[in-house]
Design a protein around this motif. Sequence first.
Motif, short mmCIF file in Angstrom:
data_model
loop_
_atom_site.label_atom_id
_atom_site.label_comp_id
_atom_site.label_asym_id
_atom_site.label_seq_id
_atom_site.Cartn_x
_atom_site.Cartn_y
_atom_site.Cartn_z
N MET A 95 6.51 12.72 -11.71
CA MET A 95 5.57 12.20 -12.70
C MET A 95 6.09 10.91 -13.35
N PHE A 96 7.39 10.75 -13.54
CA PHE A 96 7.90 9.56 -14.22
C PHE A 96 7.68 8.28 -13.41
N PRO A 97 7.97 8.23 -12.09
CA PRO A 97 7.75 6.98 -11.34
C PRO A 97 6.28 6.56 -11.30
N ILE A 98 5.39 7.50 -11.00
CA ILE A 98 3.99 7.11 -10.89
C ILE A 98 3.40 6.77 -12.25
N THR A 99 3.95 7.43 -13.29
CA THR A 99 3.47 7.07 -14.63
C THR A 99 3.93 5.66 -15.00
N GLN A 100 5.17 5.34 -14.67
CA GLN A 100 5.67 3.99 -14.93
C GLN A 100 4.84 2.94 -14.18
N PHE A 101 4.54 3.16 -12.92
CA PHE A 101 3.75 2.21 -12.15
C PHE A 101 2.36 2.06 -12.74
N LYS A 102 1.79 3.20 -13.16
CA LYS A 102 0.42 3.15 -13.68
C LYS A 102 0.38 2.48 -15.05
N LEU A 171 3.24 -6.67 -6.58
CA LEU A 171 2.45 -5.43 -6.60
C LEU A 171 2.38 -4.78 -5.23
N GLN A 172 2.42 -5.57 -4.17
CA GLN A 172 2.34 -4.99 -2.84
C GLN A 172 3.58 -4.14 -2.55
N TYR A 173 4.73 -4.60 -3.05
CA TYR A 173 5.95 -3.82 -2.87
C TYR A 173 6.00 -2.61 -3.82
N LYS A 174 5.57 -2.86 -5.05
CA LYS A 174 5.57 -1.74 -6.01
C LYS A 174 4.59 -0.64 -5.61
N LYS A 175 3.54 -1.05 -4.92
CA LYS A 175 2.58 -0.05 -4.45
C LYS A 175 3.28 0.94 -3.52
N LYS A 176 4.07 0.44 -2.61
CA LYS A 176 4.76 1.33 -1.69
C LYS A 176 5.76 2.20 -2.41
N ILE A 177 6.48 1.55 -3.34
CA ILE A 177 7.47 2.33 -4.09
C ILE A 177 6.80 3.43 -4.91
N SER A 178 5.71 3.09 -5.57
CA SER A 178 5.02 4.06 -6.44
C SER A 178 4.39 5.20 -5.65
N LEU A 179 4.15 4.98 -4.38
CA LEU A 179 3.60 6.06 -3.56
C LEU A 179 4.70 6.95 -2.99
N LEU A 180 5.78 6.36 -2.56
CA LEU A 180 6.82 7.12 -1.88
C LEU A 180 7.77 7.82 -2.84
N GLU A 181 8.11 7.14 -3.94
CA GLU A 181 9.09 7.72 -4.86
C GLU A 181 8.62 9.03 -5.49
N PRO A 182 7.38 9.16 -5.98
CA PRO A 182 6.94 10.46 -6.51
C PRO A 182 6.92 11.55 -5.45
#
Length: 690
Positions: A95-102, A171-182
């Motif tokens: 929850m913390f990574p996707i919350t941070q990205f959002k 954002l294109q890189y953060k998108k991948k990170i925010s999907l894979l890290e959670p």
Amino acid sequence: QTRSLLGVFEEDAAAISNYINQLFQAMHRIYDAQNELSAATHLTSKLLKEYEKQRFPLGGDDEVMTSTLQQFAKVIDELSSCHAVLSTQLADAMMFPITQFKERDLKEILTLKEVFQIASNDHDAAITRYSRLSKRKENEKIKAEVTEDVYTSRKKQHQTMMHYFCALNTLQYKKKISLLEPLLGYMQAQISFFKMGSENLTEQLEEFLTNIGTSVQNVRREMDCEVENMQQTIEDLEVASDPLYLPDPDPTKFPAHRNLTRKAGYLNARNKTGLVSSSWERQFYFTQGGNLMSQARGDVAGGLVMDIDNCSVMAVDCEDRRYCFQITSFDGKKSSILQAESKKDYEEWICTINNISKQIYLSENPEEIAARVNQSALEAVTPSPSFQQRHESMRPAVQSRPPAARTSSTGSLGSDSPSLSALSLDSLVAPDTPIQFDIISPVSEDLPGQAKSSGQSGRRTNPFGESGGSKPETEDSILHQLFIVRFLGSMEVRSDESPDVVYETMRQILAARAIHNVFRMTESHLLVTCDCLKLIDPQTQVTRLRFPLPNVVLYATHQENKRLFGFVLRTSGGRVESRQTSICYIFESNNEGEKICDSVGLAKQIALHAELDRKASEKQKEIDRVKEKQQKELNKQKQIEKDLEEQSRLIAASSRSNQSSTEGQFVVLSSSQSEDSDLGEDGKKKRESE
């Protein structure tokens, strides 16, 4: 081209934001579900631990079930701890990574977009003002201001644009990170959870779970077998109970049980609502010991309707309703009219209340005693041995009066008569005399020395003198009085000349009842007529006992307790066949002892006057017969004298005729011969005949 490319990047950012929001909601549901699972698991463990404190109405103390659930609670508590750890890991790693990205990155893109739009608008406005500068006469100050404004806005726009474009590219890189890290954090948390579960689920626990699974399968098989049996039972009951669905089943197929000492069911009770009006209320009635109870629908417990010990119950006709019966209390002050649903229930209620009124339920084998009593009622229509013979045959079964019963107290019961002091107790009551506490059978009995009239055995007697087909033997009796009495006992006595005999018999019978705990009393109707005393069954109207009035030589009521009365019956035979015996019968009435004695006295007076009239009539008839005989003898004597006189007259006449006949014999003979010759043959025969 830049603007067009920027539009593509902005559209992509919007799509990423929309998708990330949906993915965030899904992961948040996982996190919430995990928290709920952890809390529910902990609550389940807590409830399992509290099982041993529960008190189930249908479940006893099952130690095996309690220990099993305690073991389960321990395991589930450990699982609850694992779920709590999993919830913490999901919160940190998923929850913390996707919350941070959002909350940080996507909001940063939106903020930069707004700033870039403002800077672009400011730049357009500065260019517009700069374009409006006049070419005629230029104002250096205004020109400088406009030029400065264009410079500033263009610089701001460029800087903003560079940061905005950089954020869009990042954002294109953060998108991948925010999907894979959670997802990585979720999987690692689950793996850690399963590892903890694997460590907790040892071989011993697996064996425990295997045993529990086997037990569950056994219980399931038992349940399936029980369900199958219940289904078969339901089918059998449906087939067997089909006739019982009728409100009034066939009594030949479903006979009434007359030996019951307990009964329960729905009855309609009549309640008076006015002088002539009444209403019926349906309630559930049941017997409890010697009490009749009722319970309305919705009530927690039943209430007392009536004490039915020593009560009377009888069938009644009520408002054109069928199957009605009336229960009257012991003292006659309270009565209740009830209606049964069927004839079977109607008969069973009457028999049950009648059995309870005799206090059969207090005995050790109530069903057996009730069966014997009812069998005696069935034997009322068949010839039976005399009361004295049955008394002698059943003497071992009857509790005899112990010697202490007679000597336990001095003086007679409630009697201070001086005549009793001059008499010993042995002169009143024979020693070691057995006491009969109950009427042996409800059948018409003849005492020894009493002739049994034809058709008398088992005949129902109407106490009011009405008859259906046959004419009762007491129909011509002037006196018909009916009393409700309860038989206390009877015993043989030595004397029948003093009322003290009755008092002493009362004392001994009541003392023996108290010693042997005999409380049952048979209720009957005592019919007093000018010919006899009859004990009639109140239910079947069958004559239980018949006492010829001339044999009742003594009767008395207690001097203090007017409910007690008794009489002495003188009979021939007994234990010694060569002498007459006297038996004293003791009864209890409803405060009518003196009335019964007065009625018996009146009946004896009427019988005495009738006997005197009969003897006077017979004497007069005898006198008339003697006079008629004397008259016949006198007439015969006169006839003889008349015949003698006639014979004397004839003899005298004959003597005179003989003298005259000798003289004319020859003349007559000759003349007769000549006449005969003239008359011929016929004349001769006529002459000879003459």
